[in-house]
Design a protein around this motif. Sequence first.
Motif, PDB file in Angstrom:
ATOM      1  N   THR A  46     -75.009  -6.800   6.222  1.00  0.00           N
ATOM      2  CA  THR A  46     -74.543  -5.432   6.481  1.00  0.00           C
ATOM      3  C   THR A  46     -75.301  -4.792   7.638  1.00  0.00           C
ATOM      4  O   THR A  46     -74.712  -4.110   8.483  1.00  0.00           O
ATOM      5  CB  THR A  46     -74.682  -4.569   5.213  1.00  0.00           C
ATOM      6  N   THR A  47     -76.599  -5.035   7.712  1.00  0.00           N
ATOM      7  CA  THR A  47     -77.394  -4.498   8.824  1.00  0.00           C
ATOM      8  C   THR A  47     -76.890  -5.049  10.156  1.00  0.00           C
ATOM      9  O   THR A  47     -76.782  -4.313  11.146  1.00  0.00           O
ATOM     10  CB  THR A  47     -78.884  -4.846   8.631  1.00  0.00           C
ATOM     11  N   THR A  48     -76.577  -6.338  10.185  1.00  0.00           N
ATOM     12  CA  THR A  48     -76.047  -6.950  11.410  1.00  0.00           C
ATOM     13  C   THR A  48     -74.740  -6.295  11.819  1.00  0.00           C
ATOM     14  O   THR A  48     -74.532  -5.952  12.989  1.00  0.00           O
ATOM     15  CB  THR A  48     -75.832  -8.463  11.194  1.00  0.00           C
ATOM     16  N   ILE A  49     -73.842  -6.090  10.856  1.00  0.00           N
ATOM     17  CA  ILE A  49     -72.547  -5.468  11.150  1.00  0.00           C
ATOM     18  C   ILE A  49     -72.743  -4.032  11.637  1.00  0.00           C
ATOM     19  O   ILE A  49     -72.063  -3.584  12.576  1.00  0.00           O
ATOM     20  CB  ILE A  49     -71.640  -5.517   9.904  1.00  0.00           C
ATOM     21  N   ARG A  50     -73.669  -3.321  11.041  1.00  0.00           N
ATOM     22  CA  ARG A  50     -73.926  -1.944  11.489  1.00  0.00           C
ATOM     23  C   ARG A  50     -74.406  -1.907  12.929  1.00  0.00           C
ATOM     24  O   ARG A  50     -74.043  -1.008  13.705  1.00  0.00           O
ATOM     25  CB  ARG A  50     -74.957  -1.285  10.570  1.00  0.00           C
ATOM     26  N   LYS A  80     -63.566  -1.590  22.431  1.00  0.00           N
ATOM     27  CA  LYS A  80     -63.084  -2.969  22.314  1.00  0.00           C
ATOM     28  C   LYS A  80     -63.164  -3.497  20.874  1.00  0.00           C
ATOM     29  O   LYS A  80     -62.863  -4.652  20.622  1.00  0.00           O
ATOM     30  CB  LYS A  80     -63.942  -3.890  23.210  1.00  0.00           C
ATOM     31  N   VAL A  81     -63.594  -2.616  19.936  1.00  0.00           N
ATOM     32  CA  VAL A  81     -63.878  -3.058  18.572  1.00  0.00           C
ATOM     33  C   VAL A  81     -62.907  -2.440  17.571  1.00  0.00           C
ATOM     34  O   VAL A  81     -62.591  -1.253  17.642  1.00  0.00           O
ATOM     35  CB  VAL A  81     -65.329  -2.687  18.169  1.00  0.00           C
ATOM     36  N   GLY A  82     -62.433  -3.260  16.624  1.00  0.00           N
ATOM     37  CA  GLY A  82     -61.660  -2.782  15.481  1.00  0.00           C
ATOM     38  C   GLY A  82     -62.388  -3.195  14.213  1.00  0.00           C
ATOM     39  O   GLY A  82     -63.018  -4.245  14.179  1.00  0.00           O
ATOM     40  N   VAL A  83     -62.312  -2.333  13.171  1.00  0.00           N
ATOM     41  CA  VAL A  83     -63.096  -2.585  11.956  1.00  0.00           C
ATOM     42  C   VAL A  83     -62.251  -2.346  10.710  1.00  0.00           C
ATOM     43  O   VAL A  83     -61.514  -1.356  10.625  1.00  0.00           O
ATOM     44  CB  VAL A  83     -64.341  -1.677  11.888  1.00  0.00           C
ATOM     45  N   ILE A  84     -62.373  -3.272   9.735  1.00  0.00           N
ATOM     46  CA  ILE A  84     -61.828  -3.052   8.396  1.00  0.00           C
ATOM     47  C   ILE A  84     -62.942  -3.336   7.406  1.00  0.00           C
ATOM     48  O   ILE A  84     -63.482  -4.445   7.368  1.00  0.00           O
ATOM     49  CB  ILE A  84     -60.633  -3.981   8.089  1.00  0.00           C
ATOM     50  N   VAL A  85     -63.312  -2.321   6.614  1.00  0.00           N
ATOM     51  CA  VAL A  85     -64.354  -2.483   5.606  1.00  0.00           C
ATOM     52  C   VAL A  85     -63.704  -2.389   4.226  1.00  0.00           C
ATOM     53  O   VAL A  85     -63.213  -1.325   3.837  1.00  0.00           O
ATOM     54  CB  VAL A  85     -65.453  -1.414   5.757  1.00  0.00           C
ATOM     55  N   GLU A  86     -63.688  -3.525   3.514  1.00  0.00           N
ATOM     56  CA  GLU A  86     -63.079  -3.622   2.191  1.00  0.00           C
ATOM     57  C   GLU A  86     -61.674  -3.026   2.210  1.00  0.00           C
ATOM     58  O   GLU A  86     -60.856  -3.424   3.021  1.00  0.00           O
ATOM     59  CB  GLU A  86     -63.993  -2.974   1.149  1.00  0.00           C
ATOM     60  N   LEU A 145     -54.983  -3.236   8.794  1.00  0.00           N
ATOM     61  CA  LEU A 145     -55.074  -4.188   9.897  1.00  0.00           C
ATOM     62  C   LEU A 145     -54.305  -3.669  11.113  1.00  0.00           C
ATOM     63  O   LEU A 145     -54.780  -3.761  12.252  1.00  0.00           O
ATOM     64  CB  LEU A 145     -54.520  -5.547   9.449  1.00  0.00           C
ATOM     65  N   ALA A 146     -53.127  -3.095  10.871  1.00  0.00           N
ATOM     66  CA  ALA A 146     -52.341  -2.523  11.968  1.00  0.00           C
ATOM     67  C   ALA A 146     -53.111  -1.397  12.648  1.00  0.00           C
ATOM     68  O   ALA A 146     -53.158  -1.305  13.882  1.00  0.00           O
ATOM     69  CB  ALA A 146     -51.006  -2.002  11.434  1.00  0.00           C
ATOM     70  N   GLN A 147     -53.751  -0.556  11.832  1.00  0.00           N
ATOM     71  CA  GLN A 147     -54.538   0.552  12.391  1.00  0.00           C
ATOM     72  C   GLN A 147     -55.693   0.034  13.255  1.00  0.00           C
ATOM     73  O   GLN A 147     -55.967   0.563  14.333  1.00  0.00           O
ATOM     74  CB  GLN A 147     -55.060   1.413  11.244  1.00  0.00           C
ATOM     75  N   ALA A 148     -56.352  -1.025  12.784  1.00  0.00           N
ATOM     76  CA  ALA A 148     -57.497  -1.576  13.521  1.00  0.00           C
ATOM     77  C   ALA A 148     -57.068  -2.229  14.826  1.00  0.00           C
ATOM     78  O   ALA A 148     -57.871  -2.363  15.754  1.00  0.00           O
ATOM     79  CB  ALA A 148     -58.233  -2.592  12.651  1.00  0.00           C
ATOM     80  N   LEU A 149     -55.793  -2.637  14.904  1.00  0.00           N
ATOM     81  CA  LEU A 149     -55.302  -3.347  16.087  1.00  0.00           C
ATOM     82  C   LEU A 149     -54.611  -2.438  17.102  1.00  0.00           C
ATOM     83  O   LEU A 149     -54.270  -2.896  18.199  1.00  0.00           O
ATOM     84  CB  LEU A 149     -54.313  -4.441  15.663  1.00  0.00           C
ATOM     85  N   ASP A 159     -65.186  -6.704   6.776  1.00  0.00           N
ATOM     86  CA  ASP A 159     -66.233  -6.801   5.753  1.00  0.00           C
ATOM     87  C   ASP A 159     -65.563  -6.828   4.381  1.00  0.00           C
ATOM     88  O   ASP A 159     -64.993  -5.832   3.943  1.00  0.00           O
ATOM     89  CB  ASP A 159     -67.185  -5.610   5.875  1.00  0.00           C
ATOM     90  N   GLU A 160     -65.589  -7.976   3.711  1.00  0.00           N
ATOM     91  CA  GLU A 160     -64.932  -8.192   2.418  1.00  0.00           C
ATOM     92  C   GLU A 160     -63.473  -7.730   2.465  1.00  0.00           C
ATOM     93  O   GLU A 160     -63.033  -6.908   1.651  1.00  0.00           O
ATOM     94  CB  GLU A 160     -65.689  -7.447   1.313  1.00  0.00           C
ATOM     95  N   PRO A 161     -62.670  -8.262   3.397  1.00  0.00           N
ATOM     96  CA  PRO A 161     -61.318  -7.739   3.598  1.00  0.00           C
ATOM     97  C   PRO A 161     -60.323  -8.093   2.495  1.00  0.00           C
ATOM     98  O   PRO A 161     -59.265  -7.461   2.403  1.00  0.00           O
ATOM     99  CB  PRO A 161     -60.896  -8.398   4.921  1.00  0.00           C
ATOM    100  N   THR A 162     -60.611  -9.104   1.674  1.00  0.00           N
ATOM    101  CA  THR A 162     -59.633  -9.522   0.660  1.00  0.00           C
ATOM    102  C   THR A 162     -60.024  -9.083  -0.745  1.00  0.00           C
ATOM    103  O   THR A 162     -59.443  -9.552  -1.726  1.00  0.00           O
ATOM    104  CB  THR A 162     -59.445 -11.052   0.695  1.00  0.00           C
TER     105      THR A 162
END
Length: 307
Positions: A46-50, A80-86, A145-149, A159-162
């Motif tokens: 999590t620290t790495t992702i932050r 340039k970054v998109g993110v989905i957290v859980e 996912l659409a929002q992140a793209l 991060d734990e997307p499924t």
Amino acid sequence: METKPIVKLQNVTKVIGKKKIIDNLSLDLLPGQITGFLGPNGAGKTTTIRMMTGLMKPTSGEVFIDGQAISTNFEQSMSKVGVIVENPEMYKFMSGYKNLLHFARMNKNVTKARIDEVIAQVGLQNRINEKVSTYSLGMRQRLGLAQALLHRPKFLILDEPTNGLDPAGIREFRLYLRKIAIEEGVSIFVSSHLLAEIELMCDRIAVIQNGKLISIKEVKEDQESHYYVEASPKEMANAFFASKDMKVEIQGIGFVVPLEKEAVPVMIAEMVANNLQIYLFSPHKKTLEDQFLEITGGGQIAESHKK
């Protein structure tokens, strides 16, 4: 496809108080490639992702996104970054389309044509004008996912997307990610505890423990050849392998034997000649779970800090 890294972590270290959470971490993430990020609880995922999303600054080292350092070019890098957290949060009283329209207004140059494009890309055309409150969890994941793209990111962090998805939803989500990576050339970074799913989803696996990158390898990388053997009497079989000075692993009622394919016929003939009855002799591949537990020594919680 270009091989220049989309994301580059260069000698990144993070110290909080007197604890070194991340220790000199270097990692390149390539376009069109899905990289799994694994580690025991407290390893520093999590620290790495932050730090990769600019929510936390490294104590030393640098994170580059598409060649730009986050520390000196924050806005350009994050664009340039998109993110989905859980499970992504959406406005449930609004339709899927209005949610995307709302997020599109937060980014420059996201046209209605682009909104329609990502809707088709994640397969929500038939339900996009219905309220999000009527969506299943899988549909909300696709909307997230659409929002992140929307803004055409070059780097997508999951991060734990499924979490919470049923097997069909997990498979569907995995296929969408693969499609996006290939068609859009996006570098995708997935952190998850579902090791079997990571093995199916990813091209490459990076393992972190106690803040250090301890392994990085291709999922389809050739491994040492092993076979699973069931033979009787078991004691005689064990003695036979010992006489060959072979390092075998007892697994259930059989043995895991290191052996090249070309040597299989000779081994079987020798076992028969030694009055061993062979019930099973089949190729054996260690699962990602087996490899993960071997690499991390059982995946124990790190003593120095927690996630």
